[in-house]
Design a protein around this motif. Structure first.
Motif, PDB file in Angstrom:
ATOM      1  N   THR A 189       0.836  -1.209   0.000  1.00 34.82           N
ATOM      2  CA  THR A 189       0.000   0.000   0.000  1.00 34.82           C
ATOM      3  C   THR A 189       0.863   1.249   0.000  1.00 34.82           C
ATOM      4  OG1 THR A 189      -1.710  -1.179   1.235  1.00 34.82           O
ATOM      5  CG2 THR A 189      -1.844   1.231   1.205  1.00 34.82           C
ATOM      6  N   PHE A 190       1.963   1.215   0.741  1.00 35.40           N
ATOM      7  CA  PHE A 190       2.889   2.340   0.747  1.00 35.40           C
ATOM      8  C   PHE A 190       3.437   2.598  -0.657  1.00 35.40           C
ATOM      9  CE2 PHE A 190       7.286   3.929   1.106  1.00 35.40           C
ATOM     10  CZ  PHE A 190       7.028   5.153   1.712  1.00 35.40           C
ATOM     11  N   ALA A 191       3.813   1.523  -1.351  1.00 39.74           N
ATOM     12  CA  ALA A 191       4.336   1.662  -2.719  1.00 39.74           C
ATOM     13  C   ALA A 191       3.272   2.245  -3.650  1.00 39.74           C
ATOM     14  CB  ALA A 191       4.808   0.301  -3.234  1.00 39.74           C
ATOM     15  N   ILE A 192       2.030   1.783  -3.511  1.00 43.11           N
ATOM     16  CA  ILE A 192       0.932   2.290  -4.342  1.00 43.11           C
ATOM     17  C   ILE A 192       0.681   3.770  -4.054  1.00 43.11           C
ATOM     18  CG2 ILE A 192      -1.562   2.133  -4.759  1.00 43.11           C
ATOM     19  CD1 ILE A 192      -1.304  -0.894  -4.150  1.00 43.11           C
ATOM     20  N   SER A 193       0.631   4.122  -2.782  1.00 44.45           N
ATOM     21  CA  SER A 193       0.365   5.513  -2.392  1.00 44.45           C
ATOM     22  C   SER A 193       1.483   6.440  -2.858  1.00 44.45           C
ATOM     23  CB  SER A 193       0.207   5.607  -0.866  1.00 44.45           C
ATOM     24  OG  SER A 193      -0.807   4.757  -0.406  1.00 44.45           O
ATOM     25  N   LEU A 194       2.719   5.993  -2.692  1.00 42.26           N
ATOM     26  CA  LEU A 194       3.858   6.805  -3.114  1.00 42.26           C
ATOM     27  C   LEU A 194       3.856   7.010  -4.623  1.00 42.26           C
ATOM     28  CD1 LEU A 194       6.433   8.232  -2.135  1.00 42.26           C
ATOM     29  CD2 LEU A 194       7.664   6.083  -2.507  1.00 42.26           C
ATOM     30  N   TYR A 195       3.485   5.977  -5.356  1.00 45.22           N
ATOM     31  CA  TYR A 195       3.391   6.094  -6.817  1.00 45.22           C
ATOM     32  C   TYR A 195       2.358   7.146  -7.210  1.00 45.22           C
ATOM     33  CZ  TYR A 195       1.806   5.040 -11.531  1.00 45.22           C
ATOM     34  OH  TYR A 195       1.422   5.158 -12.845  1.00 45.22           O
ATOM     35  N   PHE A 196       1.192   7.117  -6.585  1.00 45.16           N
ATOM     36  CA  PHE A 196       0.140   8.084  -6.902  1.00 45.16           C
ATOM     37  C   PHE A 196       0.574   9.511  -6.571  1.00 45.16           C
ATOM     38  CE2 PHE A 196      -3.320   4.659  -6.416  1.00 45.16           C
ATOM     39  CZ  PHE A 196      -3.372   4.468  -7.787  1.00 45.16           C
ATOM     40  N   VAL A 197       1.200   9.695  -5.415  1.00 46.14           N
ATOM     41  CA  VAL A 197       1.647  11.035  -5.026  1.00 46.14           C
ATOM     42  C   VAL A 197       2.690  11.556  -6.007  1.00 46.14           C
ATOM     43  CG1 VAL A 197       2.876  12.368  -3.280  1.00 46.14           C
ATOM     44  CG2 VAL A 197       1.092  10.763  -2.587  1.00 46.14           C
ATOM     45  N   ASN A 198       3.671  10.751  -6.332  1.00 46.62           N
ATOM     46  CA  ASN A 198       4.717  11.178  -7.274  1.00 46.62           C
ATOM     47  C   ASN A 198       4.142  11.496  -8.647  1.00 46.62           C
ATOM     48  OD1 ASN A 198       6.943  11.034  -5.547  1.00 46.62           O
ATOM     49  ND2 ASN A 198       7.254   8.864  -5.934  1.00 46.62           N
ATOM     50  N   ARG A 199       3.163  10.712  -9.069  1.00 45.93           N
ATOM     51  CA  ARG A 199       2.572  10.912 -10.395  1.00 45.93           C
ATOM     52  C   ARG A 199       1.702  12.158 -10.461  1.00 45.93           C
ATOM     53  NH1 ARG A 199      -1.927   6.830 -12.592  1.00 45.93           N
ATOM     54  NH2 ARG A 199      -3.186   8.187 -11.268  1.00 45.93           N
ATOM     55  N   GLU A 200       0.944  12.423  -9.394  1.00 45.71           N
ATOM     56  CA  GLU A 200      -0.065  13.472  -9.438  1.00 45.71           C
ATOM     57  C   GLU A 200       0.458  14.860  -9.074  1.00 45.71           C
ATOM     58  OE1 GLU A 200      -3.004  13.080 -10.679  1.00 45.71           O
ATOM     59  OE2 GLU A 200      -2.812  10.913 -10.940  1.00 45.71           O
ATOM     60  N   VAL A 201       1.380  14.943  -8.117  1.00 42.60           N
ATOM     61  CA  VAL A 201       1.773  16.278  -7.636  1.00 42.60           C
ATOM     62  C   VAL A 201       2.572  17.063  -8.670  1.00 42.60           C
ATOM     63  CG1 VAL A 201       1.736  15.599  -5.215  1.00 42.60           C
ATOM     64  CG2 VAL A 201       3.869  15.405  -6.504  1.00 42.60           C
ATOM     65  N   SER A 202       3.220  16.371  -9.591  1.00 44.63           N
ATOM     66  CA  SER A 202       4.005  17.090 -10.594  1.00 44.63           C
ATOM     67  C   SER A 202       3.123  17.929 -11.515  1.00 44.63           C
ATOM     68  CB  SER A 202       4.832  16.096 -11.427  1.00 44.63           C
ATOM     69  OG  SER A 202       3.978  15.184 -12.095  1.00 44.63           O
ATOM     70  N   THR A 203       1.867  17.522 -11.668  1.00 41.50           N
ATOM     71  CA  THR A 203       0.937  18.266 -12.530  1.00 41.50           C
ATOM     72  C   THR A 203      -0.229  18.841 -11.710  1.00 41.50           C
ATOM     73  OG1 THR A 203      -0.262  16.210 -13.025  1.00 41.50           O
ATOM     74  CG2 THR A 203       1.494  16.861 -14.552  1.00 41.50           C
ATOM     75  N   ILE A 204       0.026  19.110 -10.447  1.00 45.84           N
ATOM     76  CA  ILE A 204      -1.061  19.555  -9.576  1.00 45.84           C
ATOM     77  C   ILE A 204      -1.605  20.920  -9.976  1.00 45.84           C
ATOM     78  CG2 ILE A 204       0.419  20.684  -7.859  1.00 45.84           C
ATOM     79  CD1 ILE A 204      -2.783  18.563  -7.285  1.00 45.84           C
ATOM     80  N   ASP A 205      -0.755  21.774 -10.553  1.00 47.09           N
ATOM     81  CA  ASP A 205      -1.236  23.085 -10.990  1.00 47.09           C
ATOM     82  C   ASP A 205      -2.261  22.930 -12.112  1.00 47.09           C
ATOM     83  OD1 ASP A 205       0.810  21.988 -12.454  1.00 47.09           O
ATOM     84  OD2 ASP A 205       1.791  23.917 -12.889  1.00 47.09           O
ATOM     85  N   TYR A 206      -1.986  22.038 -13.067  1.00 52.30           N
ATOM     86  CA  TYR A 206      -2.941  21.777 -14.149  1.00 52.30           C
ATOM     87  C   TYR A 206      -4.251  21.202 -13.597  1.00 52.30           C
ATOM     88  CZ  TYR A 206      -5.187  19.336 -18.018  1.00 52.30           C
ATOM     89  OH  TYR A 206      -6.099  18.869 -18.926  1.00 52.30           O
ATOM     90  N   ARG A 207      -4.134  20.261 -12.657  1.00 52.28           N
ATOM     91  CA  ARG A 207      -5.320  19.622 -12.090  1.00 52.28           C
ATOM     92  C   ARG A 207      -6.213  20.651 -11.381  1.00 52.28           C
ATOM     93  NH1 ARG A 207      -7.352  14.802  -9.832  1.00 52.28           N
ATOM     94  NH2 ARG A 207      -5.695  13.548 -10.757  1.00 52.28           N
ATOM     95  N   MET A 208      -5.590  21.541 -10.610  1.00 54.49           N
ATOM     96  CA  MET A 208      -6.378  22.488  -9.842  1.00 54.49           C
ATOM     97  C   MET A 208      -6.966  23.568 -10.721  1.00 54.49           C
ATOM     98  SD  MET A 208      -4.204  22.799  -6.289  1.00 54.49           S
ATOM     99  CE  MET A 208      -5.570  23.602  -5.420  1.00 54.49           C
ATOM    100  N   PHE A 209      -6.266  23.938 -11.789  1.00 54.85           N
ATOM    101  CA  PHE A 209      -6.810  24.929 -12.717  1.00 54.85           C
ATOM    102  C   PHE A 209      -7.968  24.367 -13.516  1.00 54.85           C
ATOM    103  CE2 PHE A 209      -3.106  27.878 -12.520  1.00 54.85           C
ATOM    104  CZ  PHE A 209      -3.839  29.053 -12.461  1.00 54.85           C
ATOM    105  N   SER A 210      -7.923  23.059 -13.800  1.00 52.78           N
ATOM    106  CA  SER A 210      -8.932  22.455 -14.672  1.00 52.78           C
ATOM    107  C   SER A 210     -10.195  22.074 -13.934  1.00 52.78           C
ATOM    108  CB  SER A 210      -8.352  21.200 -15.352  1.00 52.78           C
ATOM    109  OG  SER A 210      -7.996  20.224 -14.393  1.00 52.78           O
ATOM    110  N   GLN A 211     -10.216  22.162 -12.613  1.00 49.05           N
ATOM    111  CA  GLN A 211     -11.403  21.802 -11.854  1.00 49.05           C
ATOM    112  C   GLN A 211     -12.394  22.962 -11.774  1.00 49.05           C
ATOM    113  OE1 GLN A 211      -9.904  20.344  -8.097  1.00 49.05           O
ATOM    114  NE2 GLN A 211      -9.610  18.273  -8.880  1.00 49.05           N
TER     115      GLN A 211
END
Length: 211
Positions: A189-211
């Protein structure tokens, strides 16, 4: 869930008055393992969340106030740098504490007060498991901060499913493996969670602007 599996299906199962079901050795090992997560909880509340939230608020404020691209990227970098720094510090401290608690628990405290080799063996696995599961919890909290709900749900559901299935596998393999399933479920679960965080935070500005 792992405790409930052992209460119902393990050979450690006991009951009081025919109604209250428990597994004394497994529950005692769980209790001592949970104590090891207290330092991480304190660090998370007093340092990690406080420092990260300030940077997170500054980042969101730039978006809300229609800041320019340079300001946005600057605040994003500061926020992610703080996230990495504080999470790394928390993990390092908790890893040291967990290692010390395993050594003291296995060779000093538990043999002195418990005198039950089954509890001592289970504790070693669960101490590692709770270190990984609490670290996973922190990463899921980060996902929720950024409103990444689907990935947070996947990570939490993965832990529920894995810990349940692997606890049943523990029981099938026998007492020497009790607690190992929870540790493996937590690490995965730690590996899965870390993967999601690393994948998502790099584009967090795009995600928050698009919501």
């Amino acid at each position: 869930v792992h405790n409930m599996v052992f209460w119902k299906f393990s050979i450690l199962r006991a009951s009081v008055g025919g109604t209250f079901v428990y597994a004394p050795q497994y529950d005692m090992a769980t209790f001592f393992a949970v104590l090891g997560t207290i330092p991480a909880s304190v660090i998370f509340i007093t340092r990690f969340e406080t420092a990260f939230y300030e940077r997170y608020r500054e980042f969101c404020r730039v978006i809300i106030d229609n800041g320019n691209l340079k300001e946005l990227m600057n605040k994003k970098k500061k926020m992610l740098d703080t996230l990495k720094k504080e999470f790394k510090f928390l993990i390092q401290m908790q890893l040291i504490i967990t290692a010390l608690m395993i050594v003291l628990g296995v060779y000093v405290v538990l043999p002195l007060y418990i005198k039950d080799p089954i509890t001592v063996d289970i504790y070693s696995f669960l101490a590692i498991g709770f270190f990984a599961s609490y670290s996973s919890f922190l990463l899921i909290v980060v996902l929720i901060y950024f409103d990444i709900q689907s990935e947070a749900l996947i990570a939490a559901s993965s832990f529920f499913i894995l810990s349940t299935l692997l606890s049943f596998l523990d029981i099938k393999l026998g007492i020497p493996f009790y607690g190992l399933g929870y540790s493996l479920a937590s690490l995965m679960t730690f590996a899965i969670s870390l993967y999601f965080v690393n994948r998502e935070v790099s584009t967090i500005d795009y995600r928050m602007f698009s919501q």
